[in-house]
Scaffold this motif. Structure first.
Motif, PDB file in Angstrom:
ATOM      1  N   ILE A 189       0.823  -1.210   0.000  1.00  0.00           N
ATOM      2  CA  ILE A 189       0.000   0.000   0.000  1.00  0.00           C
ATOM      3  C   ILE A 189       0.860   1.264   0.000  1.00  0.00           C
ATOM      4  N   GLU A 190       2.002   1.224   0.682  1.00  0.00           N
ATOM      5  CA  GLU A 190       2.904   2.385   0.694  1.00  0.00           C
ATOM      6  C   GLU A 190       3.518   2.612  -0.684  1.00  0.00           C
ATOM      7  N   ASN A 191       3.857   1.526  -1.379  1.00  0.00           N
ATOM      8  CA  ASN A 191       4.377   1.654  -2.738  1.00  0.00           C
ATOM      9  C   ASN A 191       3.344   2.257  -3.686  1.00  0.00           C
ATOM     10  N   VAL A 192       2.107   1.815  -3.553  1.00  0.00           N
ATOM     11  CA  VAL A 192       1.051   2.284  -4.461  1.00  0.00           C
ATOM     12  C   VAL A 192       0.666   3.738  -4.157  1.00  0.00           C
ATOM     13  N   GLU A 193       0.777   4.138  -2.903  1.00  0.00           N
ATOM     14  CA  GLU A 193       0.463   5.521  -2.522  1.00  0.00           C
ATOM     15  C   GLU A 193       1.479   6.522  -3.056  1.00  0.00           C
ATOM     16  N   LEU A 194       2.668   6.046  -3.398  1.00  0.00           N
ATOM     17  CA  LEU A 194       3.780   6.933  -3.725  1.00  0.00           C
ATOM     18  C   LEU A 194       3.460   8.001  -4.778  1.00  0.00           C
ATOM     19  N   PRO A 195       2.877   7.657  -5.947  1.00  0.00           N
ATOM     20  CA  PRO A 195       2.597   8.708  -6.938  1.00  0.00           C
ATOM     21  C   PRO A 195       1.637   9.782  -6.417  1.00  0.00           C
ATOM     22  N   LEU A 196       0.760   9.397  -5.480  1.00  0.00           N
ATOM     23  CA  LEU A 196      -0.220  10.353  -4.949  1.00  0.00           C
ATOM     24  C   LEU A 196       0.404  11.335  -3.966  1.00  0.00           C
ATOM     25  N   LEU A 197       1.586  11.017  -3.449  1.00  0.00           N
ATOM     26  CA  LEU A 197       2.262  11.935  -2.526  1.00  0.00           C
ATOM     27  C   LEU A 197       2.631  13.242  -3.222  1.00  0.00           C
ATOM     28  N   TYR A 198       2.790  13.162  -4.561  1.00  0.00           N
ATOM     29  CA  TYR A 198       3.153  14.347  -5.337  1.00  0.00           C
ATOM     30  C   TYR A 198       1.923  15.084  -5.866  1.00  0.00           C
ATOM     31  N   ASN A 199       0.748  14.599  -5.494  1.00  0.00           N
ATOM     32  CA  ASN A 199      -0.505  15.212  -5.945  1.00  0.00           C
ATOM     33  C   ASN A 199      -1.160  15.890  -4.742  1.00  0.00           C
TER      34      ASN A 199
END
Length: 247
Positions: free
Chosen positions: A105-115
């Motif tokens: 889940i932390e890996n998948v959340e990664l792109p959203l951290l920049y949004n």
């Protein structure tokens, strides 16, 4: 399938290597519409890696035009290209590119951290939904070293989906997997395609052309064929017909 997502016109890319000019792409043109599953093939030196980098906004062409979702990539600043990569393109790599010692889940959340428009609660909800969509709803808190290669690639696909990109760009996405796992991942790509996802799958494996809706072949920096496949083979059927001891 009437919306043009990618428009490439007379794209050229040249490099200077040891004082010599290398013409990696020599005037490539094509369009990709919403809902297409396109394989791009070619041997080493054909220009497919250069094309992949241009399509992924990781590089800019020497000349020609690249329009992504109605916007000219050449007109973008470096920061605008970075935002475009994050929000418009979902990347899936041969080596998964997951963060080690980090949960699915932390890996998948990664792109959203920049949004910045996505809050923490929504980020988690989107990541869970993406992992459930690739069949990993029961692996949310598993770390990379607790998962098989096929499961890691599914996490990578979930990460590519989480920002709802206009195109999924896969680079040899089955290259490190055994036959059985490769077909399970190919099944997933066909399922995503059936739901209307636009997919570009760059590969050196000619067999994959049977499972896509269109195949573009490069040689010496030029397109030598661009063919439609009106009845792609079923990856599920191929998977079901594999010998059970092929693990």
């Amino acid at each position: 399938m009437d919306h043009v997502i990618i428009k490439i016109d007379n794209l050229r890319r040249e490099f200077i290597v040891g004082g010599e000019k290398v013409k990696a792409l020599r005037g490539v043109s094509f369009q990709i519409r919403n809902g297409e599953f396109v394989t791009i093939m070619g041997t080493s030196g054909s220009g497919k890696s250069t094309l992949l980098n241009l399509l992924g906004c990781l590089d800019t062409p020497t000349s020609g035009e690249y329009v992504l979702d109605g916007v000219s990539v050449q007109s973008m600043s470096k920061n605008q290209r970075a935002v475009t990569r994050n929000r418009k393109i979902g990347f899936v790599f041969q080596n998964y590119n997951l963060l080690p010692k980090t949960t699915a889940i932390e890996n998948v959340e990664l792109p959203l951290l920049y949004n910045t428009s996505v809050c923490a609660k929504e980020r988690r909800e989107k990541a869970v939904a993406a992992l459930e969509a690739v069949g990993l709803g029961d692996r949310l808190n598993h770390k990379s070293n607790q998962m098989s290669g096929g499961q890691q690639q599914r996490v990578a696909i979930a990460r590519a989906l989480v920002n709802d990109p206009v195109i999924i760009l896969a680079d040899e996405a089955t290259g490190n997997l055994d036959t059985r796992t490769s077909f399970s991942i190919l099944m997933l790509f066909q399922e995503l395609h059936a739901k209307g996802r636009a997919i570009i799958f760059v590969t050196h494996n000619p067999e994959l052309a049977y499972y896509s809706s269109r195949n573009i072949v490069l040689r010496d920096g030029k397109i030598v064929s661009d063919t439609m496949n009106s009845s792609p083979a079923s990856a599920r059927e191929a998977f079901d017909n594999l010998p059970k001891d092929n693990d």
